[in-house]
Every structure is written in C-alpha cells, then in structure tokens.
Design an enzyme around this catalytic site. Structure first.
Site, PDB file in Angstrom:
ATOM      1  N   GLY A   1       0.952  -1.065  -0.082  1.00  0.00           N
ATOM      2  CA  GLY A   1      -0.021   0.008  -0.070  1.00  0.00           C
ATOM      3  C   GLY A   1       0.800   1.182  -0.112  1.00  0.00           C
ATOM      4  O   GLY A   1       0.373   2.215  -0.792  1.00  0.00           O
TER       5      GLY A   1
ATOM      6  N   GLN B   1      -7.738  -0.377   3.460  1.00  0.00           N
ATOM      7  CA  GLN B   1      -8.674  -0.800   4.277  1.00  0.00           C
ATOM      8  C   GLN B   1      -9.889  -1.311   3.695  1.00  0.00           C
ATOM      9  O   GLN B   1     -10.401  -2.417   4.160  1.00  0.00           O
ATOM     10  CB  GLN B   1      -8.875   0.116   5.728  1.00  0.00           C
TER      11      GLN B   1
ATOM     12  N   SER C   1      -3.644  -3.558  -0.929  1.00  0.00           N
ATOM     13  CA  SER C   1      -2.285  -4.218  -0.430  1.00  0.00           C
ATOM     14  C   SER C   1      -2.887  -5.516   0.323  1.00  0.00           C
ATOM     15  O   SER C   1      -4.055  -5.759   0.753  1.00  0.00           O
ATOM     16  CB  SER C   1      -1.897  -3.322   0.746  1.00  0.00           C
ATOM     17  N   ALA C   2      -2.034  -6.674  -0.047  1.00  0.00           N
ATOM     18  CA  ALA C   2      -2.493  -7.841   0.157  1.00  0.00           C
ATOM     19  C   ALA C   2      -2.489  -8.459   1.626  1.00  0.00           C
ATOM     20  O   ALA C   2      -3.402  -9.052   2.156  1.00  0.00           O
ATOM     21  CB  ALA C   2      -1.557  -9.185  -0.483  1.00  0.00           C
ATOM     22  N   HIS C   3      -1.772  -7.832   2.563  1.00  0.00           N
ATOM     23  CA  HIS C   3      -1.716  -8.314   3.791  1.00  0.00           C
ATOM     24  C   HIS C   3      -2.911  -7.853   4.816  1.00  0.00           C
ATOM     25  O   HIS C   3      -2.925  -8.277   5.883  1.00  0.00           O
ATOM     26  CB  HIS C   3      -0.187  -7.969   4.623  1.00  0.00           C
TER      27      HIS C   3
ATOM     28  N   THR D   1      12.768  -7.119 -10.646  1.00  0.00           N
ATOM     29  CA  THR D   1      12.284  -8.277 -10.875  1.00  0.00           C
ATOM     30  C   THR D   1      11.079  -8.738 -10.279  1.00  0.00           C
ATOM     31  O   THR D   1      11.062  -8.246  -8.944  1.00  0.00           O
ATOM     32  CB  THR D   1      13.451  -9.448 -10.510  1.00  0.00           C
TER      33      THR D   1
ATOM     34  N   CYS E   1       1.353   2.051  12.975  1.00  0.00           N
ATOM     35  CA  CYS E   1       2.637   2.968  12.849  1.00  0.00           C
ATOM     36  C   CYS E   1       2.866   3.936  13.933  1.00  0.00           C
ATOM     37  O   CYS E   1       3.679   4.695  13.963  1.00  0.00           O
ATOM     38  CB  CYS E   1       2.327   3.898  11.536  1.00  0.00           C
TER      39      CYS E   1
END
Ligand SMILES: Cc1ncc(COP(=O)(O)O)c(C=O)c1O
Length: 390
Positions: free
Chosen positions: A71, A182, A202-204, A240, A328
C-alpha cells in the site's frame, strides 16, 4: 496465555490456500519472468494470470494493474507519479487530500511540497471523519493537479463517498486517487463503476502476504515511474517481479471476494456487540468515526482520562492485541493526526483505541474483551489521576 487477536486492520494471517498457491514459486517454479526461456515463461504466465484474475475481480478492464511492494508504495507511486506528470502537462501544482489520510499519503504530499515545489492542502472532514462533497467542490480549481481521498479510514473505519468525489474532480478535469488499502478487505469494489483514476490496495490486509500490493491506473491516466530500471510493469515499476507474492495476492483477493458478503454480516453483528458493550459499560468513552457508515470489522474509541498507549500495553498484558490509532503510531505518544483532523481535542485524542475483527474473531472473544476492559480502564484512570495529583 490464551491470546486474542483484535488487530486485523494492522495485518492478517496468510490463508492456508494462499500459502499453498505461493509455495511452488519459491522453489521449482523459480524463473525470472523477464527471461525468454521456459522457466521465465512459466513465471511470466503466473504473473499475467494473477493480473487477469485481479482485473476481473475488480471489474477493472479499463485499468492497468501495476504490482508494487504494498500500500505505501502504491500511494507513493500514485501521488509522486501522477502529480509530477500532471504538473508537466497542465502547470497545476496543488495536491489536495482529506485531513484523515494514512501517513503514506500525508508524508508523501508533505515531501512533495517541501522538496519538489508542490503545494499541499488538506480538505477538512466532518466530525465523523467523512469528507464534505460541497467543500471538495469549492476547493477545486485549475491549480489542483491531483486529489487523493482515503476510501475507508484505517483509524476510524469511516467510509468516504469515493464515486461521488471522483465525479466532482473529473467534472473539473482533475485527477483522482483513492487509498483503498482498508476498504478492499470489506467492500466489493467495481472499478469501472467507481471511475477513479488510481487506486491503491495491499495484500496483507486480507489474508495475503506482506510486501505486495497493486496500484490500479486507469488506462491513459498519466503516471511517471518512481523506480527506474527494467521494463517490468509496462515500464511503470522496475525490478524483478515478486512472483510468489503476486500469485498469493491474486489468490487472497479471490478468496476474500468469495466470502466478503457473508463475512460482513457476521462481523457487523460482532462489531456492534463490541461497540455497545464498550460504550454501555465504561463511562467517559466515545465512538470515533461514523456510527453506521463504517467498515464491518472496525470499532474505534477515545477514552477520557487515559493514554491509548498505556491502554494498549495493559490490554496486551491481559492477552488482547489491539491498536491505539494505527500500527505506525506505536511508541508515539502524540495524539493521532487523523483524530485531530476530525476536530477531537488533543487531550481526548490521546486516549484512542482501535479494535478490529477478522475471520477468526468469535463471540466468546468479544465477551471476554468487554468483560476485561472496564477494570483495566478504571485502573489506568486511577493511576493517571494519582500521577496528576502528585
Ligand atoms: C489506509 C492505509 N494505507 C496504506 C497503508 C500501507 O500499506 P502497506 O502496509 O501495505 O505498506 C496502510 C497500512 O496500514 C493503510 O491502512
């Protein structure tokens, strides 16, 4: 100790099916997708399949899918890349965001102002944390290069009217980005219908791996690459490609969308049990964000007369993993900018708590949390009063 995880907005565990989908790409399917030989082509095929899956899940055939490291990178790429290109095209130098954005947006916009000659302005939000569309409209003029507004807020869960905001910007020819990091876990997003120019995910946050995300970019929307090098991602993000993580992300998004509707119903009832339990059992407690127009898994509060960091630590010692504001902000005793941006006074904003639920959350866990919390809050308030009395 029997620990209870109530911090799904910070991150989520990788789903077993996601892990299994990724594993071959760490071992025998190890090729570099840029290589012309068999191994490379196998890896490239996996990436292009993931891209197609993600496009179709988000009804995003009018968009490019750019894989990033998450993200934060997607937000950086959108802000830096779009604002820079747009300034070159039109001379517009202003970046407008809401006053309740994630640091990945606010710090990027601040740096663009300090180091690159942009002007950064913030749009005030109502006290439920939601933008006011008429004040957005008032602030738009030829000087604005890009508007960025968070879809669903990480600290308070409030959901913004993104489709309407994008429309208002487009009527004035202004580019629009949304941070949906979110929101993506709980909303069924139709990108062609939403019609934003850029969107970060974002994947997590939805049972995928950490360190991978997407920036959706509407075809032909301007964007200057921020990582130069090879021609990966159509020249918009060199490096990559991280094949296993990209494959895992596509799988996580697919699984998430399969269950999102039923899961939202289940989470909503747990969330409301939690909110009612906290507000009814503890005096001097307020819900932050909107009461109804918020993410199904998200509860956030401010407690009078205590520090959110102290509360987080006390809850952790009692076996509950929660957050004070956002991950954070750990170790940062300053009140959250998001809460201040909503007009909450600093002495109250310092007592913030975020409790977020997910697919392993159960009613018994909420019962235990609601039972334990009042005593912990009372104890901390007593300590604070005696500290102040000293
Ligand atoms: C709204 C929002 N934007 C951006 C990010 C950053 O995402 P990532 O952790 O993938 O860099 C987060 C993570 O907490 C978030 O909640």
């Amino acid at each position: 100790m029997d620990r209870i995880y109530l911090d799904y907005a910070a991150t989520t565990p990788v789903d077993q099916q996601v892990l299994e989908a990724m594993l071959p790409y760490f071992s025998h399917e190890f090729g570099n997708p840029s290589s012309a030989h068999y191994y490379g082509q196998q890896a490239d095929g996996a990436i292009e399949q993931a891209r197609r899956t993600i496009k179709s899940l988000y009804n995003a055939d009018g968009y490019d899918v750019i894989f990033t490291s998450g993200g934060s990178e997607s937000d950086n790429l959108a802000l830096r890349g779009a604002a820079t290109e747009q300034r070159k095209r039109t001379g517009a130098t202003k970046i407008l965001t809401s006053s309740v954005e994630h640091d990945a947006i606010t710090r990027t916009a601040s740096q663009l102002q300090q180091k690159s000659g942009f002007i950064y302005a913030k749009l005030r939000v109502a006290n439920n944390g939601i933008i006011d569309l008429s004040s957005l409209e008032e602030q738009l003029n030829k000087q604005v290069a890009l508007v960025s507004i968070i879809y669903a807020n990480n600290e308070i869960g409030s959901i913004n009217p993104i489709k309407e905001a994008a429309k208002i910007c487009h009527e004035k020819g202004i580019l629009f980005h949304t941070d949906a990091v979110q929101a993506a876990a709980h909303l069924n997003i139709d990108l062609n219908g939403l019609d934003v120019d850029y969107m970060s995910i974002s994947a997590h946050k939805l049972y995928g791996p950490k360190g991978v995300g997407v920036l959706f970019k509407k075809k032909f929307a301007p964007l200057l690459t921020q990582i130069t090098g090879g021609a990966q991602e159509s020249g918009l993000r060199a490096g990559t490609s991280n094949v296993p993580l990209i494959v895992g992300m596509a799988k996580a998004l697919e699984l998430n969308l399969e269950s999102v509707e039923t899961e939202n119903i289940r989470l909503l009832s747990l969330r409301d049990q939690l909110i009612t339990g906290v507000l009814e059992n503890i005096s001097g407690t307020h819900l932050t964000g909107d009461h109804t127009n918020r993410l199904s898994n998200h509860a956030s509060f401010v407690f009078e007369g205590l520090s959110g960091n102290d509360l987080l630590i006390a809850l952790d010692m009692a076996g509950f993993a929660v957050s004070s504001g956002s991950a954070c902000k750990v170790g940062n005793p300053k009140p959250s900018e998001v809460l201040l941006g909503m007009g909450i006074k600093p002495e109250l904003a310092i007592g913030s708590l975020r409790v977020t639920l997910g697919k392993f959350s159960k009613k018994e866990e909420i019962d235990r949390f609601i039972t334990a919390l009042p005593e912990i809050v009372n104890l901390l308030r007593k300590e604070k009063r005696s500290e102040n009395g000293r």
